[in-house]
Design a protein around this motif. Structure first.
Motif, PDB file in Angstrom:
ATOM      1  N   GLU A   8      -1.699   8.784  -5.570  1.00 26.37           N
ATOM      2  CA  GLU A   8      -1.828   9.284  -4.202  1.00 26.37           C
ATOM      3  C   GLU A   8      -3.189   8.895  -3.653  1.00 26.37           C
ATOM      4  OE1 GLU A   8      -1.691  13.457  -1.617  1.00 26.37           O
ATOM      5  OE2 GLU A   8      -1.613  13.523  -3.805  1.00 26.37           O
ATOM      6  N   ARG A  35      -4.623   9.713   0.268  1.00 30.28           N
ATOM      7  CA  ARG A  35      -4.240  10.201   1.596  1.00 30.28           C
ATOM      8  C   ARG A  35      -5.491  10.599   2.373  1.00 30.28           C
ATOM      9  NH1 ARG A  35       0.064  12.529   4.513  1.00 30.28           N
ATOM     10  NH2 ARG A  35       1.484  11.946   2.845  1.00 30.28           N
ATOM     11  N   ASP A  47       6.662  10.613   8.114  1.00 22.99           N
ATOM     12  CA  ASP A  47       7.189  10.748   6.769  1.00 22.99           C
ATOM     13  C   ASP A  47       6.023  10.908   5.807  1.00 22.99           C
ATOM     14  OD1 ASP A  47       6.076   8.204   6.587  1.00 22.99           O
ATOM     15  OD2 ASP A  47       8.008   7.193   6.883  1.00 22.99           O
ATOM     16  N   GLU A  48       6.291  10.677   4.506  1.00 27.01           N
ATOM     17  CA  GLU A  48       5.245  10.868   3.521  1.00 27.01           C
ATOM     18  C   GLU A  48       4.121   9.857   3.664  1.00 27.01           C
ATOM     19  OE1 GLU A  48       6.957  10.859  -0.333  1.00 27.01           O
ATOM     20  OE2 GLU A  48       8.042  12.740  -0.070  1.00 27.01           O
ATOM     21  N   ASP A  49       4.392   8.705   4.288  1.00 26.77           N
ATOM     22  CA  ASP A  49       3.374   7.676   4.427  1.00 26.77           C
ATOM     23  C   ASP A  49       2.477   7.891   5.645  1.00 26.77           C
ATOM     24  OD1 ASP A  49       4.199   6.313   2.156  1.00 26.77           O
ATOM     25  OD2 ASP A  49       5.680   5.134   3.271  1.00 26.77           O
ATOM     26  N   PHE A  50       3.066   8.338   6.746  1.00 29.42           N
ATOM     27  CA  PHE A  50       2.288   8.513   7.973  1.00 29.42           C
ATOM     28  C   PHE A  50       2.903   9.634   8.799  1.00 29.42           C
ATOM     29  CE2 PHE A  50       1.627   7.689  12.508  1.00 29.42           C
ATOM     30  CZ  PHE A  50       0.234   7.636  12.549  1.00 29.42           C
ATOM     31  N   LYS A  79      -2.375   9.886   6.786  1.00 24.68           N
ATOM     32  CA  LYS A  79      -1.913   8.566   6.379  1.00 24.68           C
ATOM     33  C   LYS A  79      -2.090   8.402   4.873  1.00 24.68           C
ATOM     34  CE  LYS A  79      -0.916   4.138   6.335  1.00 24.68           C
ATOM     35  NZ  LYS A  79       0.499   3.683   6.379  1.00 24.68           N
ATOM     36  N   THR A  80      -1.027   7.924   4.220  1.00 27.56           N
ATOM     37  CA  THR A  80      -1.068   7.625   2.795  1.00 27.56           C
ATOM     38  C   THR A  80      -1.166   6.114   2.597  1.00 27.56           C
ATOM     39  OG1 THR A  80       0.227   9.561   2.199  1.00 27.56           O
ATOM     40  CG2 THR A  80       0.204   7.766   0.622  1.00 27.56           C
ATOM     41  N   PHE A  81      -2.037   5.706   1.688  1.00 25.25           N
ATOM     42  CA  PHE A  81      -2.248   4.282   1.421  1.00 25.25           C
ATOM     43  C   PHE A  81      -1.741   3.932   0.019  1.00 25.25           C
ATOM     44  CE2 PHE A  81      -5.355   5.589   4.508  1.00 25.25           C
ATOM     45  CZ  PHE A  81      -5.331   4.573   5.440  1.00 25.25           C
TER      46      PHE A  81
END
Length: 721
Positions: free
Chosen positions: A184, A186, A674-677, A719-721
């Motif tokens: 993770e 984020r 969603d989980e990414d953004f 935001k998840t990278f």
């Protein structure tokens, strides 16, 4: 409010859960000619299980013979970003009440009417046990930052068997996110009204695949004040919080594990707790300065476990360093003008406080294997607190607020404990535990006067006390069916005695006397149910608390200036609570609770001089609390959450001189992504109600209060990278 309307309200709430979920479980109508509809493999829709680790082993909340609330970030997204963690925790649990002075180290929690009758006397004078990852802390260490928290476990009823000292009313355990190897990274940011801002970063993953996992998080957030100060200018009520946490988990094989957690948070508050309630434009302050109270808290723990074939050996080591700094004026001009007809000269009454506490916690325990039929735990615990306080005060009107007070309190507790749960039959389970503890506490006081009339030039005191005591519990649960369980328990709780940190008698050359320990018995019975194949759960509970020797500050009027001392006051509380949660659809969930508590002071004859009447309510105890939360994922990647809390009016003191106002708290959140953004908007305290957390009475027409923050509306991006 009578019992019947509340019981009806609880039953209505419970049945509404069932009504919401029932249509989805209804069968399809039969097809013409008796044909059967095609059978599709429907996904299983059940509530996720809730586990509790506060009792030194992993247990299912539904199997415990106790009333337990577990708050997770999935259920309560408002928990994770709350700047005031103490209030955020109590918003999700009925019969759990927040009180305090808007200052780190001076806030407290009561459960089911068990709490301080006045102000907590020292850092260890709490009636609710606090811990992070099972490592105990003092009242100064609560609440920790809720940065990167997995869940909060709230246990009602005495928890002295496994928590030890000062869990007379219950316990709160904060569990941080584990380092489990999940990758993770984020970033999250928020901006809002009243100067609200928050930025946060989280990262985690394997450092050495399958062997060493790491996790880290950091946050900064702030809120500008909006309470005008009529004397100093500017605004009060602002907050700033900086926090960081790092976690390492080492698992070289299936038997050994080591979990290392270190964290630091810096909490700053600029809040007055003595503003005039009757002032025009309330709330507004008349203090000479903008108050400043800061807490720096560092916390490090190491838990190591080794699994043998027949037991697990665990060592838990913890160290905490807590620093508190305060600067404030107790002579609010608006209060003094209305109460006494004069206002002290500006700057003539100021207090500077520098406090510190170092806590060491070492526990060694053995547990039964996780799959054992008989579940048990036994262990030894050592707890120490080294507290020091320098209070540097000047005053124009009080001998007790003039001079330099240097106070040190060293406390040590050694305990041995054991707890066991035995399934007597397939349906009946008996449980019980006992803890034997010894407290030792040393006090050192050094006072230097400033020549105020009636005070001494210098004073010193060195005193010690010790105490040995036993806490324990007995419980039973019976599974009538797989979905219907009843339970009953009786527990003995204890809140240790000690010396007060405000050693103000030193100013007149008098010793500070120790306050006695409080103790009590709690009787509880309840029902836990599941409906609709595990989609709806309800818990009903009834309780009675019989508490002796609650602590109050009194005075000896035969001396001048008067000498202050502690007196004892018995009280009891009884009531009921309901909690429920429901998974209405795959995307819609609901949870909530209602708590009713009636409390009264008893055996008040010995305290008649304090104007305490038989049957007065316990201060800070609302008769009714309620909470509800709903989360809904809808349309394409939209989500919404709403949280509601009601807290009824509470008496401000043992004399029941006036009531703090009831309040409604509404928080909303709407997001897309969603989980990414994701992008979301939020409204905290939508109704803009100012919760009153404390107060004092000067006369029938003059009252002071401390209040919480108002409405904040903002926007966030994650935001998840």
């Amino acid at each position: 409010m009578g019992m019947r309307p509340v019981i009806r309200a609880m039953l209505l709430c419970s049945s509404s859960f069932l009504a919401f979920a029932a249509p989805a479980a209804a069968q399809q109508a039969p097809l013409p000619g008796g044909a059967q509809p095609p059978q599709a493999a429907a996904p299983s829709l059940t509530l996720p299980p809730v586990t509790v680790t506060a009792l030194k082993r992993v247990e299912s909340a539904e199997d415990m013979a106790a009333s337990v609330t577990v708050v997770t970030l999935d259920d309560t997204p408002f928990l994770g970003t709350a700047i005031d963690a103490g209030t955020a925790i109590t918003r999700a649990a009925p019969n759990v009440q927040f009180g305090g002075f808007g200052q780190p180290g001076n806030d407290y929690v009561s459960i089911r009417g068990i709490g301080p009758l006045g102000q907590p006397a020292n850092s260890l004078d709490n009636t609710v046990g606090f811990s992070t990852n099972g490592v105990g802390t003092s009242a100064f260490g609560f609440p920790p930052s809720l940065l990167d928290v997995d869940r909060v476990e709230v246990l009602r009823g005495p928890q002295g068997t496994l928590f030890g000292r000062n869990a007379l009313g219950g316990a709160i355990n904060v569990v941080t996110k584990p380092a489990d190897g999940t990758r993770e990274f984020r970033l999250t940011g928020e901006l809002g009204t009243e100067g609200h801002a928050m930025t946060e970063a989280k990262a985690g993953g394997w450092l050495l695949p399958g062997v060493l996992a790491g996790r880290g998080a950091i946050r900064y957030q702030k809120l500008d004040g909006d309470i005008p100060n009529d004397i100093a200018g500017g605004d009060e009520g602002g907050s700033r919080l900086g926090a960081a946490r790092g976690t390492l988990r080492f698992t070289p094989n299936d038997r050994f594990s080591a979990n290392f957690v270190t964290s630091y948070d810096q909490d700053e508050r600029r809040s007055s707790f003595a503003m005039l309630r009757e002032v025009g434009g309330y709330p507004r302050s008349g203090a000479d300065i903008i108050p400043l109270n800061e807490r720096g808290r560092s916390d490090t723990s190491l838990e190591m476990s080794y699994k043998f074939d027949s037991l697990t050996l665990t060592s838990v080591s913890g160290y905490q360093n807590i620093e508190l700094d305060g600067r404030y004026d107790l002579t609010d001009a608006n209060v003094f003008r209305k109460a006494y007809g004069f206002v002290p000269a500006k700057g003539a009454d100021l207090t500077l406080v520098d406090e510190g506490e170092q806590i060491i916690n070492q526990e060694l325990r053995i547990n039964s294997p996780e799959d054992a039929r008989i579940s048990w735990v036994a262990g030894l615990n050592y707890f120490s607190s080294n507290y020091d306080r320098v209070n540097d005060s000047v005053s124009s009107f009080s001998p007790y607020a003039s001079g330099v007070f240097d106070t040190k309190i060293d406390s040590r507790t050694v305990s041995a404990f054991g707890d066991v749960s035995v399934p007597v039959t397939d349906r009946l389970t008996l449980s019980g535990g006992v803890r034997v503890s010894r407290d030792d506490q040393d006090l050192s006081v050094r006072y230097t006067g400033r020549g105020f009339p009636g005070t001494v030039a210098a004073f010193r005191q060195d005193s010690s006390i010790s105490d040995t005591y036993v806490t324990g519990r007995l419980g039973a649960s019976y599974d009538w069916t797989d979905a219907f369980t009843t339970y009953a328990s009786v527990a003995r709780g204890y809140a240790s005695g000690g010396f007060g940190r405000s050693t103000i008698n030193a100013a007149i050359g008098k010793d500070t006397t120790a306050f006695q320990a409080s103790e009590g018995l709690t009787y509880e019975t309840g029902i836990k149910t599941k409906m609709l194949g595990g989609r709806v759960e309800n818990t009903f509970g009834l309780f009675y608390n019989d508490i002796s020797k609650g602590q109050l500050v009194s005075f000896d009027s035969s001396t001048f200036p008067v000498a202050f001392t502690f007196v004892n006051q018995d009280y009891d509380s009884y009531g009921l609570e309901w909690e429920g949660r429901a998974l209405l659809t795959e995307t819609l969930s609901l949870s909530g609770g209602v708590g009713l508590t009636k409390s009264k002071l008893k055996n008040t004859a010995t305290n008649a001089a304090l104007r305490i009447r038989e049957g007065n309510r316990v201060p800070g105890t609302p008769r009714l609390t309620a909470n509800a939360e709903i989360t809904w994922d809808f349309l394409q990647d939209f989500s919404a959450s709403a949280q509601y809390q009601f807290v009824g009016s509470r008496s401000v003191d043992v004399q029941n001189s006036y009531d703090l106002a009831s309040y409604n708290m509404v928080n909303l959140r709407l997001g897309w992504g969603d989980e990414d953004f994701s992008v979301y908007t939020f409204a905290n305290n939508l109704l803009d109600e100012r919760p009153e957390y404390n107060g004092a009475t000067y006369s029938d027409t003059v009252h002071s209060v401390g209040v919480g923050p108002g409405r904040v509306i903002g926007l966030g991006i994650s935001k998840t990278f």
